[in-house]
Design a protein around this motif. Structure first.
Motif, mmCIF file in Angstrom:
data_model
loop_
_atom_site.group_PDB
_atom_site.id
_atom_site.type_symbol
_atom_site.label_atom_id
_atom_site.label_comp_id
_atom_site.label_asym_id
_atom_site.label_seq_id
_atom_site.Cartn_x
_atom_site.Cartn_y
_atom_site.Cartn_z
ATOM 1 N N ARG A 339 0.807 -1.223 0.000
ATOM 2 C CA ARG A 339 0.000 0.000 0.000
ATOM 3 C C ARG A 339 0.839 1.271 0.000
ATOM 4 O O ARG A 339 0.387 2.318 -0.450
ATOM 5 N N GLY A 340 2.060 1.179 0.534
ATOM 6 C CA GLY A 340 2.879 2.382 0.630
ATOM 7 C C GLY A 340 3.277 2.959 -0.717
ATOM 8 O O GLY A 340 3.659 4.135 -0.791
ATOM 9 N N MET A 341 3.207 2.183 -1.783
ATOM 10 C CA MET A 341 3.595 2.662 -3.111
ATOM 11 C C MET A 341 2.403 3.023 -3.990
ATOM 12 O O MET A 341 2.582 3.352 -5.164
ATOM 13 N N THR A 342 1.217 2.934 -3.439
ATOM 14 C CA THR A 342 0.016 3.132 -4.247
ATOM 15 C C THR A 342 -0.292 4.613 -4.434
ATOM 16 O O THR A 342 -0.261 5.390 -3.483
ATOM 17 N N SER A 343 -0.539 4.978 -5.662
ATOM 18 C CA SER A 343 -1.044 6.312 -5.999
ATOM 19 C C SER A 343 -1.590 6.250 -7.418
ATOM 20 O O SER A 343 -1.187 5.401 -8.218
ATOM 21 N N GLY A 344 -2.525 7.161 -7.716
ATOM 22 C CA GLY A 344 -3.067 7.202 -9.062
ATOM 23 C C GLY A 344 -2.006 7.524 -10.094
ATOM 24 O O GLY A 344 -2.004 6.975 -11.205
ATOM 25 N N GLY A 345 -1.070 8.388 -9.749
ATOM 26 C CA GLY A 345 -0.008 8.746 -10.678
ATOM 27 C C GLY A 345 0.891 7.564 -10.994
ATOM 28 O O GLY A 345 1.300 7.372 -12.144
ATOM 29 N N ASN A 346 1.205 6.755 -9.969
ATOM 30 C CA ASN A 346 2.042 5.574 -10.211
ATOM 31 C C ASN A 346 1.336 4.567 -11.108
ATOM 32 O O ASN A 346 1.948 3.972 -12.004
ATOM 33 N N GLU A 347 0.039 4.368 -10.879
ATOM 34 C CA GLU A 347 -0.701 3.401 -11.693
ATOM 35 C C GLU A 347 -0.766 3.849 -13.143
ATOM 36 O O GLU A 347 -0.597 3.040 -14.069
ATOM 37 N N ARG A 348 -0.992 5.130 -13.364
ATOM 38 C CA ARG A 348 -1.031 5.642 -14.746
ATOM 39 C C ARG A 348 0.346 5.546 -15.394
ATOM 40 O O ARG A 348 0.463 5.186 -16.576
ATOM 41 N N ALA A 349 1.410 5.856 -14.629
ATOM 42 C CA ALA A 349 2.756 5.790 -15.200
ATOM 43 C C ALA A 349 3.116 4.362 -15.600
ATOM 44 O O ALA A 349 3.723 4.139 -16.653
ATOM 45 N N LEU A 350 2.739 3.382 -14.776
ATOM 46 C CA LEU A 350 3.032 1.996 -15.123
ATOM 47 C C LEU A 350 2.225 1.554 -16.341
ATOM 48 O O LEU A 350 2.740 0.832 -17.208
ATOM 49 N N SER A 351 0.983 1.983 -16.422
ATOM 50 C CA SER A 351 0.163 1.630 -17.586
ATOM 51 C C SER A 351 0.743 2.225 -18.861
ATOM 52 O O SER A 351 0.762 1.574 -19.915
ATOM 53 N N ASN A 352 1.248 3.442 -18.784
ATOM 54 C CA ASN A 352 1.864 4.074 -19.958
ATOM 55 C C ASN A 352 3.126 3.346 -20.402
ATOM 56 O O ASN A 352 3.516 3.439 -21.570
ATOM 57 N N ARG A 353 3.780 2.638 -19.476
ATOM 58 C CA ARG A 353 5.005 1.904 -19.820
ATOM 59 C C ARG A 353 4.720 0.484 -20.320
ATOM 60 O O ARG A 353 5.652 -0.260 -20.601
ATOM 61 N N GLY A 354 3.467 0.125 -20.393
ATOM 62 C CA GLY A 354 3.106 -1.174 -20.953
ATOM 63 C C GLY A 354 2.738 -2.224 -19.938
ATOM 64 O O GLY A 354 2.538 -3.391 -20.310
#
Length: 433
Positions: A339-354
């Motif tokens: 949970r400590g690494m969860t954020s909307g920005g992180n999820e979008r960034a990972l999705s953009n990287r494939g």
């Protein structure tokens, strides 16, 4: 050789592991060094079996199989421990990251490392320091200043000769503090504050005297050799760090116990107090460096990074995944974190990287995907990352770095990762045979 060492030996025969050393050692003259293929194998044995340099040299000297693995014939001497230390801290400094990159790419080519699923977590690698207290830091400052001044006396500086240290006075005060800590809690705090104030005043007077003597040294330095100049530069460093300890001790005695970027060691000034909620350390606080680590479904560590200070866990996720992508050339299909690494920005960034599936549990109320089967499966996979970190700490040197500073700690962590990945590969090869 054992079957494990044989598998590692065959893998390390690949020339790409020596390419980083060849790029670094380009000089045609100068003092001869040891073969780098021997150095690489010696460092593997050191981290694999958690040996000191002297113990490593003794073990290799007495073992025919280890000599064969390290490419050292029976008629040749094993490199001295001081040689290995100087290579690690000097010409080979920073090469662990390049060797790790070559190893990950070679394992991917052999289709042993897959990298389809990735779990990312953080831990703390402790610095090689004792638990910091104000009195101990002040005593350390007085001790290293006195030691450096004694060396300058022996070096021939006239301005350093009238110097006398304050060691006996400080030792007597620390003994008083040790006896006072056996008192009741109310008296204990009074004794601690009293002794801290006494040691503080002694060290302040010592630093003031040394400052004046340092100014008197300046006219003499033009005719001194390089070794004396290095000692004077070291003295300036100790004075500056001791003055910082004096300032923060005044803050503590004045009631301000929350000091930003507090110095916890004179010898490793970049180490920081980091709270990770562990019950097996004093107050849940560790002193060292935060490390982000990523490993894939077969247990190979593909990416790591050492951070000075205590950055938010959410800020290290995307850079760690980027390191994984840079080494393997493709993004993982799934990424799992806590949970400590969860954020909307992180999820979008990972999705953009494939990344197709991001198992990042939200803080507070569950998200709509957290009850799905694939999300729960990835969270079970993520829990194995705790065991990986525990293994690295217990068997590959991650519990405490014996090299000081963020860059050297990164080298220590890197050699531990290399030894872990090589051992993991060898065991898979033995099982497959």
């Amino acid at each position: 050789m054992s079957r494990e060492l044989e598998a590692v030996d065959v893998l390390l025969d690949d020339g790409r592991f020596l390419a980083p050393f060849q790029a670094r050692f380009t000089a045609r003259g100068g003092r001869r060094t040891i073969p780098m293929e021997s150095y690489l194998r010696l460092m593997y044995l050191k981290m694999r079996y958690q040996l000191g340099y002297e113990s490593l040299v003794a073990e290799v000297n007495d073992s025919v199989s280890w000599r064969r693995f390290c490419r050292i014939s029976l008629s040749d001497p094993v490199p001295e421990a001081s040689t290995l230390i100087k290579l690690t801290n000097g010409p080979c400094h920073g090469l662990a990251e390049e060797v790790h990159a070559a190893l990950v790419q070679r394992l991917a080519e052999k289709k042993v490392l897959r990298g389809r699923q990735l779990r990312v977590d953080t831990t703390v690698v402790e610095a090689d320091i004792r638990y910091p207290t104000d009195v101990d830091l002040l005593a350390d400052g007085a001790r290293v200043i006195t030691r450096t001044m004694k060396r300058l006396q022996r070096g021939g500086l006239a301005a350093a000769r009238p110097f006398r240290g304050a060691g006996p006075t400080i030792r007597k005060a620390i003994l008083t503090l040790a006896k006072g800590l056996r008192q009741a809690d109310d008296r204990k705090q009074v004794t601690r504050a009293s002794v801290t104030g006494e040691v503080l005043s002694v060290v302040e007077r010592l630093v003031c005297r040394v400052r004046k003597l340092r100014q008197d040294m300046e006219p003499e330095l033009t005719e001194q050799r390089a070794g004396v100049h290095r000692q004077v530069a070291q003295l300036d460093t100790w004075i500056a760090r001791t003055e910082r300890v004096i300032w923060q001790t005044h803050q503590v005695l004045g009631g301000n116990v929350h000091i930003k970027n507090r110095l916890v060691s004179l010898f490793d000034p970049d180490a920081r107090p980091i709270r990770k909620g562990k019950l097996n350390v004093a107050g849940g606080t560790e002193f060292g460096y935060k490390v982000a680590v990523a490993d894939e479904e077969r247990g190979f560590v593909t990416a790591y990074a050492v951070y000075a200070g205590n950055p938010e866990d959410g800020t290290v996720l995307v850079p760690t995944v980027d390191r994984h992508v840079a080494l393997l050339g493709t993004a993982p299909r799934a990424v799992a974190t806590d949970r400590g690494m969860t954020s909307g920005g992180n999820e979008r960034a990972l999705s953009n990287r494939g990344v197709v599936r991001c198992s990042l549990p939200r803080q507070g109320k569950k998200g709509p995907t957290e009850d799905t089967r694939w999300f729960r499966r990835l969270q079970r996979f993520r829990a194995g990352g705790e065991a990986r970190i525990s293994l690295l700490k217990r068997q590959y040197g991650w519990r405490r770095s014996l090299l000081r500073g963020p860059q050297r700690t990164e080298a220590w962590v890197g050699w531990g990762v290399i030894a872990h990945n090589l051992t993991r590969y060898a065991r898979l090869e033995v099982l497959a045979a």
